[in-house]
Motif scaffolding. Sequence first.
Motif, PDB file in Angstrom:
ATOM      1  N   ALA A   1      33.682  57.133  11.063  1.00 18.66           N
ATOM      2  CA  ALA A   1      35.002  56.702  10.578  1.00 18.66           C
ATOM      3  C   ALA A   1      35.285  55.260  11.007  1.00 18.66           C
ATOM      4  O   ALA A   1      35.782  54.447  10.211  1.00 18.66           O
ATOM      5  CB  ALA A   1      36.089  57.637  11.105  1.00 18.66           C
ATOM      6  N   GLU A   2      34.949  54.927  12.261  1.00 21.09           N
ATOM      7  CA  GLU A   2      35.167  53.562  12.761  1.00 21.09           C
ATOM      8  C   GLU A   2      34.307  52.552  12.009  1.00 21.09           C
ATOM      9  O   GLU A   2      34.773  51.464  11.650  1.00 21.09           O
ATOM     10  CB  GLU A   2      34.855  53.495  14.258  1.00 21.09           C
ATOM     11  N   ILE A   3      33.035  52.927  11.781  1.00 23.10           N
ATOM     12  CA  ILE A   3      32.124  52.021  11.066  1.00 23.10           C
ATOM     13  C   ILE A   3      32.674  51.704   9.681  1.00 23.10           C
ATOM     14  O   ILE A   3      32.778  50.535   9.278  1.00 23.10           O
ATOM     15  CB  ILE A   3      30.713  52.643  10.947  1.00 23.10           C
TER      16      ILE A   3
ATOM     17  N   VAL B   1      34.097  48.335   7.761  1.00 24.97           N
ATOM     18  CA  VAL B   1      33.523  47.841   6.501  1.00 24.97           C
ATOM     19  C   VAL B   1      34.616  47.708   5.442  1.00 24.97           C
ATOM     20  O   VAL B   1      34.650  46.725   4.687  1.00 24.97           O
ATOM     21  CB  VAL B   1      32.392  48.777   6.009  1.00 24.97           C
ATOM     22  N   THR B   2      35.522  48.683   5.385  1.00 21.77           N
ATOM     23  CA  THR B   2      36.628  48.631   4.416  1.00 21.77           C
ATOM     24  C   THR B   2      37.491  47.391   4.647  1.00 21.77           C
ATOM     25  O   THR B   2      37.862  46.689   3.691  1.00 21.77           O
ATOM     26  CB  THR B   2      37.495  49.909   4.513  1.00 21.77           C
ATOM     27  N   LYS B   3      37.792  47.101   5.910  1.00 18.02           N
ATOM     28  CA  LYS B   3      38.589  45.904   6.231  1.00 18.02           C
ATOM     29  C   LYS B   3      37.858  44.636   5.804  1.00 18.02           C
ATOM     30  O   LYS B   3      38.470  43.696   5.271  1.00 18.02           O
ATOM     31  CB  LYS B   3      38.889  45.852   7.732  1.00 18.02           C
ATOM     32  N   GLN B   4      36.540  44.614   6.026  1.00 21.41           N
ATOM     33  CA  GLN B   4      35.753  43.442   5.628  1.00 21.41           C
ATOM     34  C   GLN B   4      35.751  43.268   4.111  1.00 21.41           C
ATOM     35  O   GLN B   4      35.838  42.141   3.606  1.00 21.41           O
ATOM     36  CB  GLN B   4      34.318  43.570   6.152  1.00 21.41           C
ATOM     37  N   LEU B   5      35.670  44.379   3.382  1.00 24.57           N
ATOM     38  CA  LEU B   5      35.706  44.303   1.915  1.00 24.57           C
ATOM     39  C   LEU B   5      37.080  43.839   1.428  1.00 24.57           C
ATOM     40  O   LEU B   5      37.175  43.044   0.481  1.00 24.57           O
ATOM     41  CB  LEU B   5      35.362  45.668   1.302  1.00 24.57           C
ATOM     42  N   LEU B   6      38.131  44.328   2.071  1.00 25.46           N
ATOM     43  CA  LEU B   6      39.486  43.894   1.694  1.00 25.46           C
ATOM     44  C   LEU B   6      39.667  42.399   1.971  1.00 25.46           C
ATOM     45  O   LEU B   6      40.326  41.695   1.188  1.00 25.46           O
ATOM     46  CB  LEU B   6      40.537  44.713   2.454  1.00 25.46           C
TER      47      LEU B   6
ATOM     48  N   THR C   1      41.229  51.283  -4.701  1.00 25.21           N
ATOM     49  CA  THR C   1      42.061  50.909  -3.543  1.00 25.21           C
ATOM     50  C   THR C   1      41.539  49.681  -2.803  1.00 25.21           C
ATOM     51  O   THR C   1      42.237  49.126  -1.965  1.00 25.21           O
ATOM     52  CB  THR C   1      42.149  52.082  -2.543  1.00 25.21           C
ATOM     53  N   ILE C   2      40.299  49.264  -3.112  1.00 25.39           N
ATOM     54  CA  ILE C   2      39.737  48.101  -2.406  1.00 25.39           C
ATOM     55  C   ILE C   2      39.649  46.903  -3.341  1.00 25.39           C
ATOM     56  O   ILE C   2      40.304  45.878  -3.131  1.00 25.39           O
ATOM     57  CB  ILE C   2      38.342  48.427  -1.817  1.00 25.39           C
ATOM     58  N   GLY C   3      38.835  47.014  -4.376  1.00 27.57           N
ATOM     59  CA  GLY C   3      38.687  45.898  -5.307  1.00 27.57           C
ATOM     60  C   GLY C   3      37.546  46.134  -6.270  1.00 27.57           C
ATOM     61  O   GLY C   3      36.940  47.201  -6.296  1.00 27.57           O
ATOM     62  N   GLY C   4      37.265  45.101  -7.088  1.00 28.10           N
ATOM     63  CA  GLY C   4      36.255  45.233  -8.120  1.00 28.10           C
ATOM     64  C   GLY C   4      36.895  45.724  -9.404  1.00 28.10           C
ATOM     65  O   GLY C   4      38.119  45.711  -9.545  1.00 28.10           O
TER      66      GLY C   4
END
Length: 200
Positions: free
Chosen positions: A90-92, A96-101, A160-163
């Motif tokens: 979950a932490e990993i 990664v989600t924060k980096q993609l955002l 929810t992230i992008g693309g």
Amino acid sequence: MAYYNNDQLLKYFEKNMQQVANKQIESLQLEIQKLYQKEMMKVTEDLHIKHTLEKNRLLKTLNVAHQEKINHLGIEYDETLMTLRQNMVAEIFETVTKQLLDYVQSDAYIPAMKHKLLQYSKTYDLNQLTVHIKGSDQNLGHFFQSEYPKLKVFTHPNITIGGFLLTIDDASVEFDHTYDALLKSQKEMFLETSKLFVRE
């Protein structure tokens, strides 16, 4: 032939009887001794068998109890390990989600999306293409509408992230270029190949 008087005969018979009696007593004593030893061996053997059976029963009981403790410890270990690994995963993927955002807000994001869209515009007319983007992805929405006015642009609640999600209208074909789908597939691959949830 010698002649004996009554006293002599009596003594002779007494002596013979005593000898015969002594032999019989000795024979009986030997027989009794043998029977005693045989019975004692049987009793000893029975006690040994009983002791062995009791010992085996106790060992079996101890083994069952010991195995139950080992199984219980194994289950506790698995549960603890599973929780730790789930938290780690979950932490990993939160990182990664924060980096993609962050990437979606960067200057490199729009050119990357343009490059992906141009791959389809070479084959299909823009009138045939519909893209779905994240509702708050205004920069990408404005870019698509200003650069490609024929392109139909809509928002999609599952992004929810992008693309973007590209649909070719007549062919009913969909191409998923969202970072949500990319992250999901990477997470599934990570869980399959990392062996995090297998106890050695």
